[in-house]
Write a protein that holds these residues in place. Structure first.
Motif, PDB file in Angstrom:
ATOM      1  N   TRP B 257      30.374  34.531  42.402  1.00 22.76           N
ATOM      2  CA  TRP B 257      29.229  33.685  42.774  1.00 22.76           C
ATOM      3  C   TRP B 257      27.939  34.269  42.205  1.00 22.76           C
ATOM      4  N   LYS B 258      27.786  35.565  42.379  1.00 25.71           N
ATOM      5  CA  LYS B 258      26.543  36.198  41.939  1.00 25.71           C
ATOM      6  C   LYS B 258      26.507  36.358  40.408  1.00 25.71           C
ATOM      7  N   ALA B 259      27.641  36.654  39.807  1.00 26.69           N
ATOM      8  CA  ALA B 259      27.680  36.879  38.354  1.00 26.69           C
ATOM      9  C   ALA B 259      27.633  35.568  37.579  1.00 26.69           C
ATOM     10  N   GLY B 260      28.060  34.489  38.223  1.00 28.35           N
ATOM     11  CA  GLY B 260      28.164  33.233  37.494  1.00 28.35           C
ATOM     12  C   GLY B 260      29.299  33.237  36.479  1.00 28.35           C
ATOM     13  N   LYS B 261      30.247  34.125  36.686  1.00 27.22           N
ATOM     14  CA  LYS B 261      31.396  34.256  35.768  1.00 27.22           C
ATOM     15  C   LYS B 261      32.668  34.342  36.610  1.00 27.22           C
ATOM     16  N   PRO B 262      33.794  33.987  36.020  1.00 24.85           N
ATOM     17  CA  PRO B 262      35.050  34.289  36.717  1.00 24.85           C
ATOM     18  C   PRO B 262      35.199  35.809  36.827  1.00 24.85           C
ATOM     19  N   VAL B 263      35.657  36.281  37.968  1.00 30.48           N
ATOM     20  CA  VAL B 263      35.816  37.727  38.143  1.00 30.48           C
ATOM     21  C   VAL B 263      37.249  38.040  38.564  1.00 30.48           C
ATOM     22  N   LYS B 264      37.825  38.993  37.849  1.00 27.66           N
ATOM     23  CA  LYS B 264      39.180  39.454  38.183  1.00 27.66           C
ATOM     24  C   LYS B 264      39.079  40.798  38.888  1.00 27.66           C
ATOM     25  N   LEU B 265      39.682  40.869  40.062  1.00 28.25           N
ATOM     26  CA  LEU B 265      39.632  42.096  40.861  1.00 28.25           C
ATOM     27  C   LEU B 265      41.069  42.531  41.146  1.00 28.25           C
ATOM     28  N   ILE B 266      41.525  43.534  40.402  1.00 24.58           N
ATOM     29  CA  ILE B 266      42.910  44.004  40.552  1.00 24.58           C
ATOM     30  C   ILE B 266      42.872  45.448  41.040  1.00 24.58           C
ATOM     31  N   TYR B 267      43.632  45.747  42.076  1.00 19.09           N
ATOM     32  CA  TYR B 267      43.696  47.131  42.563  1.00 19.09           C
ATOM     33  C   TYR B 267      44.666  47.929  41.704  1.00 19.09           C
ATOM     34  N   ASP B 268      44.325  49.189  41.452  1.00 13.44           N
ATOM     35  CA  ASP B 268      45.370  50.024  40.874  1.00 13.44           C
ATOM     36  C   ASP B 268      46.186  50.605  42.036  1.00 13.44           C
ATOM     37  N   ARG B 269      47.262  51.293  41.700  1.00  7.67           N
ATOM     38  CA  ARG B 269      48.187  51.723  42.755  1.00  7.67           C
ATOM     39  C   ARG B 269      47.505  52.633  43.774  1.00  7.67           C
ATOM     40  N   ALA B 270      46.692  53.559  43.279  1.00  2.00           N
ATOM     41  CA  ALA B 270      46.076  54.527  44.195  1.00  2.00           C
ATOM     42  C   ALA B 270      45.159  53.812  45.190  1.00  2.00           C
ATOM     43  N   GLU B 271      44.384  52.860  44.692  1.00  5.85           N
ATOM     44  CA  GLU B 271      43.482  52.120  45.567  1.00  5.85           C
ATOM     45  C   GLU B 271      44.285  51.269  46.552  1.00  5.85           C
ATOM     46  N   ASP B 272      45.317  50.625  46.055  1.00  7.31           N
ATOM     47  CA  ASP B 272      46.123  49.765  46.910  1.00  7.31           C
ATOM     48  C   ASP B 272      46.729  50.564  48.062  1.00  7.31           C
ATOM     49  N   MET B 273      47.260  51.741  47.734  1.00  7.81           N
ATOM     50  CA  MET B 273      47.918  52.532  48.776  1.00  7.81           C
ATOM     51  C   MET B 273      46.918  53.113  49.765  1.00  7.81           C
ATOM     52  N   ALA B 275      43.786  52.011  50.496  1.00 10.79           N
ATOM     53  CA  ALA B 275      42.859  51.115  51.195  1.00 10.79           C
ATOM     54  C   ALA B 275      43.525  49.994  51.972  1.00 10.79           C
ATOM     55  N   THR B 276      44.685  49.539  51.547  1.00  8.28           N
ATOM     56  CA  THR B 276      45.243  48.342  52.200  1.00  8.28           C
ATOM     57  C   THR B 276      46.134  48.742  53.375  1.00  8.28           C
TER      58      THR B 276
END
Ligand code: FES
Ligand code: FES
Lengths: 156, 743
Positions: B257-273, B275-276
């Motif tokens: 919304w703020k960027a006015g662009k499509p944004v892809k947000l993918i977690y890497d494994r370390a972040e996924d484990m 934070a989720t």
């Protein structure tokens, strides 16, 4: 010091490619983003899961651990290069019949690992299959249906 | 004459989307590319609890090129809407767990983005944090509400306190289970496009499109038709993509919304484990009165789970764990007191089994202790207490189906050669000092569908549409996450309409296009949604019959012709079906009494182990999983569900250990969080018994979560039979076993 992109000539799925990339770029990213071969996946980025497997000069490797500079002159096969047109490879067909793929995220790597195993050992025992696939993690199947698929594929 | 008389339900038909999966053609969220797409990253709290003092953007970076989002950019309500809406989408003044999201960044260059993520410094004044259930209960700090308690339940049947005095034996025990990471091989990810004109659209890896939809509505304060959620192919979920994707979708959408662009947000494994969500750790205390014949007189159960920093789904996880805590046994006096408490861990969440694996672990370990106290074999104690038709569960639910747990147990013990092995192992162990062999089992149940009145409140809707060619499209928000939704729902529709399997397809789950058939959770897709597909399909046929275009007995050609004519005349041929509770199902949310689930799957699992007394490693050598699940729709897929669940549960029992350090997961890598590989697992031998359930499609019940419940207690029971030592906590790592044995 700025690092410059280099040109790497290699063959991917029987087609010659000239790739411009930073020498330390991961083969995984170059193939997925540069060539749009998205069949291989990034499951861990550290060589543990095998979801990013490709065949490099016939050997199974984790493409997340391979700097692209290393593939100059190499012959690379990804999952997209396995079926002959509409004709599935025996291992792919066997995965379908036996339920070897569930969510499918490990499947491209798993199929390549199985093919690589069968090339080295056309008549594996179940123990051989277990060892041969140990570098490819699957969280869905518990592996049993994958073993069945590989054992059946080698009988073909 | 009908062309298609062959049964489709009950056949191991190939997975609908299987071809794309084996060829690598399937597109998961990270495989999608949009023009001018940017990448997103999340900056998180480094500590478990504190007050945010400042946020600094350090280093020599072109910060003006970045889109930066904080809580101040949220136009609607700053929450990840779920049940209580207490979890912020972005932490504002306070953080309540490590890895809590605080700042979002987007940039077209993902390498620069990663540098920038590291260069954002969040300065936080630490506050005292809670990391154990005891500290939460003792209220050493108050971190949530008035008392650190998210939810309490009390289930009461008879009166346990009247029984203690007259019991021959009173047996007590305490049992603990650890956190477990879902570890789907595809990490979480979302892509968003968002602007004031079109609203918000997200594509992602997720189980429940309408959960994400609801969360985005609140976050942006938009009307429902301005938010659209589309499921991309999803590489495993196991509950881990039930609620957390709402958070990631919110983040991607705020950036887009703020960027006015499509944004892809993918977690890497370390972040996924790190934070989720993970499975709730638990502690269960049992106090059981039993007479000398082994009859259970009273079961007093106290069940506590660690919910982490926000309420999320803990109340519902607690509910399922509570209801399953007394197992498939008939006992006149049962009391289950349960609590979900707050700690400063990242919120624990949905994970296959949803509280039941925890409380069933405790019960099935405890009953072996009860059996030993009374002097009965474990199988004999269970036989004397099994539920039978006409008897009631802990919530007072009368069992109305034909139930033969005795027969199930007998068959499982035969299939595993239990008795002969038990003797052989005793001899073996007498002469072998280092390799001890054992065999053990667990008997259990798992309720399918939402608990209690849950399904009534959901009011799920399923649609089905025919085209002019006579092909049929199923419209559901139920997602394929590997478990076989596409295949089994197609089989059910094909069977109901007597069409070819190839004529059926599923619409992509897209909230702009499919009705809300409810979340893809709770082993409900086959039994509940499948039944709705079946009735919507029959509605389609009924429409054609009533229009005089079709007779009850038709050929494929007649079907195609009827569809073509109807659509030419009316424009479209659609049918919808809405959930209605089966008759005789009553639930009281106040007293927690009544019919907790429409149907249960019943199972006996047997594990055979070798314990190495030099390395303290345990290996599972053989595994038998026998279950009664109503009608099996697709034997290969069903067995695959059971095998995968058993494998995950073997990991839960023996390998998968989350190492916490002040509320941060320290082993957030596949290198040091160990899940089973192909070399670690025994043969998993799966057997079904079929006892069709009247209100399931073709008689099917749910099976997805069942296999998570039984393996851990079966394995620990086997370990006890091997080494004669009682261990009551999982994961049972070699170092733990060494400590216990040397204590
Ligand atoms: S992504 Fe390469 S091994 Fe996991
Ligand atoms: S099929 Fe899902 S990880 Fe293997």
């Amino acid at each position: 010091m700025t690092i410059e992109k280099i040109t790497i000539d290699c063959t991917v799925n029987h087609t010659a490619h000239s790739i411009r990339a930073y020498p330390m770029a991961r083969l995984l990213d170059v193939l997925r983003e540069g060539l749009r071969l998205t069949g291989m996946k990034e499951g861990c980025g550290e060589g543990e899961c095998g979801a990013c497997s490709v065949l490099l000069n016939g050997e199974l490797v984790n493409s997340c651990l391979v700097p692209v500079a290393q593939v100059s002159g190499a012959n690379i096969t990804t999952i997209e290069g396995i079926a002959a047109g509409d004709q599935l490879h025996a291992v792919q067909q066997s995965f379908l019949t036996h339920g070897g793929a569930q969510c499918g995220i490990c499947t491209p790597g798993m199929v390549l690992a199985a093919i690589s195993l069968l090339e080295r050992n056309p008549n594996p025992t179940e123990a051989d299959v277990r060892t041969g696939l140990a570098g490819n993690l699957c969280r869905c199947t518990g592996y049993m249906k994958i073993f069945a698929a590989v054992v059946e594929a080698c009988q073909k | 004459m009908s062309t298609n008389q062959t049964q489709i339900v009950g056949q191991s038909i190939q997975r609908k989307e299987g071809r794309d999966k084996v060829t690598g053609a399937m597109r998961y969220v990270d495989d999608l590319l949009f023009p001018e797409m940017w990448f997103g990253a999340t900056v998180r709290s480094p500590i478990a609890r504190g007050r945010i003092r400042s946020i600094e953007f350090t280093g020599n970076l072109p910060w003006h090129e970045f889109t930066i989002v904080t809580a101040k950019d949220i136009s609607g309500q700053n929450c990840t809407a779920l049940i209580l809406d207490d979890q912020p989408c972005l932490a504002d003044k306070f953080v309540n767990h490590a890895e809590e999201p605080v700042v979002l960044l987007a940039h077209p260059d993902k390498y620069l983005l990663e540098e920038a993520r590291r260069a954002v410094k969040i300065d936080i004044e630490p506050l005292p944090a809670l990391f154990t259930m005891d500290d939460a209960l003792n209220q050493t700090e108050i971190i949530w509400g008035d008392d650190n308690v998210f939810k309490t339940f009390l289930v009461e049947k008879g009166n346990v306190d009247d029984v203690w005095a007259s019991a021959d034996f009173i047996v007590e025990g305490e049992y603990e289970t650890g956190a477990q990471e879902q570890l789907y091989i595809e990490p979480n990810g979302m892509i968003a496009m968002a602007n004031a004109d079109d609203g918000v659209t997200v594509w992602g890896s997720l189980q429940c499109p309408y959960y994400v939809h609801k969360a985005l509505l609140k976050l942006f304060g938009l009307p429902p038709d301005k938010v659209r959620v589309i499921q991309a192919a999803t590489g495993g979920g196991f509950g881990g993509k039930e609620e957390y994707p709402s958070m990631i979708a919110g983040h991607a959408a705020l950036l887009a919304w703020k960027a006015g662009k499509p944004v892809k947000l993918i977690y890497d494994r370390a972040e996924d484990m790190a934070a989720t969500t993970k499975r709730h750790p638990s502690r269960t205390r049992h106090r059981t009165a039993v007479n000398k014949d082994g009859k259970l007189l009273a079961m007093d159960i106290e069940f506590v789970i660690d919910g982490g920093a926000y309420a999320t789904l803990s109340s519902v996880v607690l509910s399922r764990g509570t209801i399953h805590a007394a197992g498939p046994y008939a006992c006149d006096n049962v009391r289950v007191r349960s609590k979900a408490v707050a700690t400063n861990h990242p919120p624990h969440g949905a994970f296959r089994g949803f509280g039941a694996p925890q409380s069933i672990f405790a019960l099935e370990r405890h009953l072996n202790k009860v059996a030993a106290t009374v002097g009965l074999r474990p199988e004999e104690l269970r036989r004397r207490n099994f539920l039978h038709e006409g008897q009631t569960t802990a919530t007072g639910q009368v069992i109305r189906e034909k139930l033969d747990l005795d027969g199930l147990l007998t068959r499982a013990l035969e299939l595993s050669d239990y008795h002969a092995k038990k003797e052989r192992f005793a001899e073996h162990n007498a002469t072998n000092a280092t390799q001890k062999k054992g065999i053990g089992f667990a008997t259990f149940l798992h309720g399918a569908g939402f608990t209690g009145s849950g399904e009534r409140f959901l009011e799920s809707v399923v649609g089905i549409e025919a085209t002019a060619t006579g092909n049929v499209c199923i419209l559901v928000a139920s997602t394929e996450i590997g478990q076989g939704t596409n295949t089994i729902l197609s089989q059910i529709a094909a069977e109901a309409l007597r069409l070819d399997y190839e004529m059926i397809e599923l619409a992509q789950p897209d909230t702009a296009n499919v009705p809300n058939s409810g979340p893809t959770v709770a082993s409900r897709t086959c039994m509940i949604v499948g039944k709705l597909v079946e009735s919507a399909a029959l509605g389609l046929k009924q429409t054609l019959v009533q229009s005089g275009l079709l007779t009850d007995d038709y050929s494929l050609d007649e079907w195609r012709q009827a569809c073509a004519i109807y659509i030419a005349e009316h424009g479209a041929l659609k049918s919808f079906s809405k959930y209605e509770a089966p008759p005789n199902i009553f639930w009281n949310d106040e007293t927690y009494q009544g019919d907790a689930y429409g149907a249960y799957a019943w199972a006996v699992y047997v594990a055979e182990v070798t314990v190495n007394l030099v390395t303290y490693e345990t290996r599972v050598d053989d595994f038998v999983a026998l279950q009664e699940v109503g009608k099996v729709i697709n034997p290969v897929l069903a067995a695959g569900q059971i095998e995968g669940g058993v494998a995950q549960a073997i990991g839960y029992a023996l390998y998968e250990n989350v190492v916490w350090d002040n509320g941060t997961m320290r082993n957030n890598q596949m290198t040091n969080y160990i899940m089973p590989t192909s070399e670690d697992l025994p043969p998993i031998r799966v057997f079904f018994e079929e006892n069709p359930y009247t209100y399931g499609p073709s008689g099917a019940k749910g099976i997805g979560e069942l296999p998570m419940d039984g393996p851990a207690p079966a394995i620990l029971n086997a370990i006890e039979s091997a080494i004669g030592v009682r261990v009551n906590c999982i994961p049972l790592l070699p170092e733990t076993l060494m400590k216990v044995m040397n204590a």
